[in-house]
Design an enzyme around this catalytic site. Structure first.
Site, PDB file in Angstrom:
ATOM      1  CG  ASP A 150      34.544  36.921  37.136  1.00 33.90           C
ATOM      2  OD1 ASP A 150      33.898  37.854  36.630  1.00 33.90           O
ATOM      3  OD2 ASP A 150      34.353  36.510  38.286  1.00 33.90           O
ATOM      4  CG  ASP A 172      32.661  44.479  44.193  1.00 32.91           C
ATOM      5  OD1 ASP A 172      31.824  44.191  43.313  1.00 32.91           O
ATOM      6  OD2 ASP A 172      33.893  44.462  44.004  1.00 32.91           O
TER       7      ASP A 172
END
Lengths: 193, 251
Positions: free
Chosen positions: B11, B130
């Site tokens: 990330d 997600d």
């Protein structure tokens, strides 16, 4: 050594250039017929979809030049497939250097074939010092059938050509520029041919 | 034989690697290029870079970082986070990304998936989803998992496959950051729903979790961040253990 990577459209050809850079070779991206004809080695990469890629080749007349090249040529992924007789992708006639057809994997398996798969029956200087059952990285939905010019095989859905050779023309379905040490070895072998 | 893939996820925020616990509470875990190189050398099969600042704060993914990674590593990598236009995808691919992940932008305008796969080929278009299980139903979430939608995970997965996605990266928000294992039953159902590869994300805590995600979860690839970044699981050890569990991997 003068290595040209044929640049005929969008896509990740930067990675091939970087892979040669890691081998100490400054490969050049070009779509100039003059530069391609005078190169020591030519890389024919694959970008996008077959029928569109073939249109781009025709626009720059590269479809007529590539099959006549006398120096070593390495087709990668779609580049290899375009060197075959015909591909089912967009029902596209190929350049006919390799005497096999390109077909789509069946829905019995997940498509695209994506990831690291082993190669077998290695039969060319291109694959020197690469052990049998080495893993190479591939991502493709279409495959070249097995033929007399097959110099490496792989298995997914069925057995297909992982690499082909016809005289000075070589093709690999996988991405040597993304296949770690064995991929780098293959590119080095190509330079050494 | 095609190997199952192990994918460290980096990330990225402001050019640095971070990993959120349940997407919040960020911790710094290093320089992305150095980490990428180390992972490639230690046997990672692929890498994913998610620019989390891009979606949350509308920052564009750093092209310089992509070029730098492509220059130094010899395994494939995907870049995602805030990618919303064809031009943006083209720039990432031209800079050396092998695949590009789209998430919120595809939910807001599903035709984007068709346009991208037509322009660049479906092999380089990863749709990241997600989702969170709420009252038994898996709901897709937007913007780094912060905004719920009415979309059902399985219906959305089928739709993006039809529109030309080459791969699905499914993150279970119920499992993400809590290290209790992947969402294996949802993953297995996803694999039966679509015929493109599935990357499982969210929940890795132990080596056994990876064994389970490939057997019970039927995943094609497993993605994790903190267990790799903080050295809790070494990729070499993980792969040895997977192999002894008869899971086909690249050693």
């Amino acid at each position: 050594m003068n290595v040209i990577i044929i640049d005929y459209g969008a896509g990740n050809i930067q990675s091939i250039q970087f892979a040669f850079q890691r081998l100490g070779i400054n490969a050049k991206l070009s779509n100039s017929i003059e530069e391609i004809l005078s190169a020591d080695k030519v890389i024919f990469p694959g970008v996008g979809e077959a029928s569109q890629a073939m249109q781009m080749l025709k626009k720059s007349k590269l479809d007529l030049i590539i099959p006549t090249l006398k120096q070593d040529v390495l087709g990668i992924c779609l580049g290899m497939q375009l060197l075959c007789k015909h591909t089912e992708e967009g029902n596209t006639k190929g350049l006919g250097v390799f005497d096999v057809d390109v077909k789509r994997f069946s829905s019995a398996v997940k498509v695209p074939h994506m990831g690291w798969n082993t190669i077998q029956n290695l039969q060319s200087g291109l694959l020197k010092n690469i052990p049998e059952e080495s893993y190479m990285y591939s991502v493709h939905s279409y495959y070249a059938s097995i033929g007399k010019q097959t110099i490496a095989r792989s298995q997914y859905d069925l057995e297909f050509s992982a690499a082909l050779q016809s005289d000075n023309f070589y093709g690999v379905q996988f991405h040597p520029e993304k296949s770690s040490k064995d991929g780098a070895q293959l590119l080095q072998n190509f330079l050494n041919l | 034989m095609l190997a199952k893939r192990i994918i460290p996820c980096l990330d990225i925020k402001n050019g640095r690697t971070v990993k959120g616990v349940n997407f919040l509470n960020l911790r710094d875990a290093g320089d992305p290029v150095a980490l990428a190189k180390q992972y490639a050398e230690n046997g990672a099969d692929e890498l994913v870079f998610l620019d989390i600042s891009a979606t949350l704060e509308s920052r564009s993914t750093t092209i310089d970082m992509v070029r730098n990674v492509a220059e130094h590593i010899d395994i494939p990598f995907t870049v995602g986070g805030g990618v919303s236009t064809k031009d943006g995808v083209e720039l990432l691919l031209k800079s050396g990304a092998d695949k590009v992940g789209v998430n919120s932008a595809a939910i807001k305008r599903p035709e984007l998936v068709n346009e991208l796969s037509k322009a660049f080929g479906n092999q380089c278009i990863v749709v990241a989803i997600d989702a969170k299980q709420v009252d038994g139903k898996w709901l897709v979430h937007l913007a780094g998992g912060t905004i719920p939608t009415d979309l059902d995970l399985f219906e959305w997965a089928k739709e993006v496959e039809t529109r030309g996605a080459g791969e699905i990266l499914f993150t279970s928000m119920n499992n993400d950051g809590v290290k209790t294992g992947f969402a294996n039953s949802a993953l297995a159902q996803l694999s039966e729903t679509v015929n493109i590869p599935i990357i499982a994300s969210g929940g890795a805590g132990t080596i056994q979790h990876f064994v389970d995600v490939f057997t019970e979860g039927k995943a094609d690839a497993a993605l994790a961040a903190s267990v790799f970044h903080f050295g809790e699981i070494a990729i070499n050890d993980l792969k040895q253990e997977l192999q002894s569990n008869k899971i086909n991997i690249r050693l």
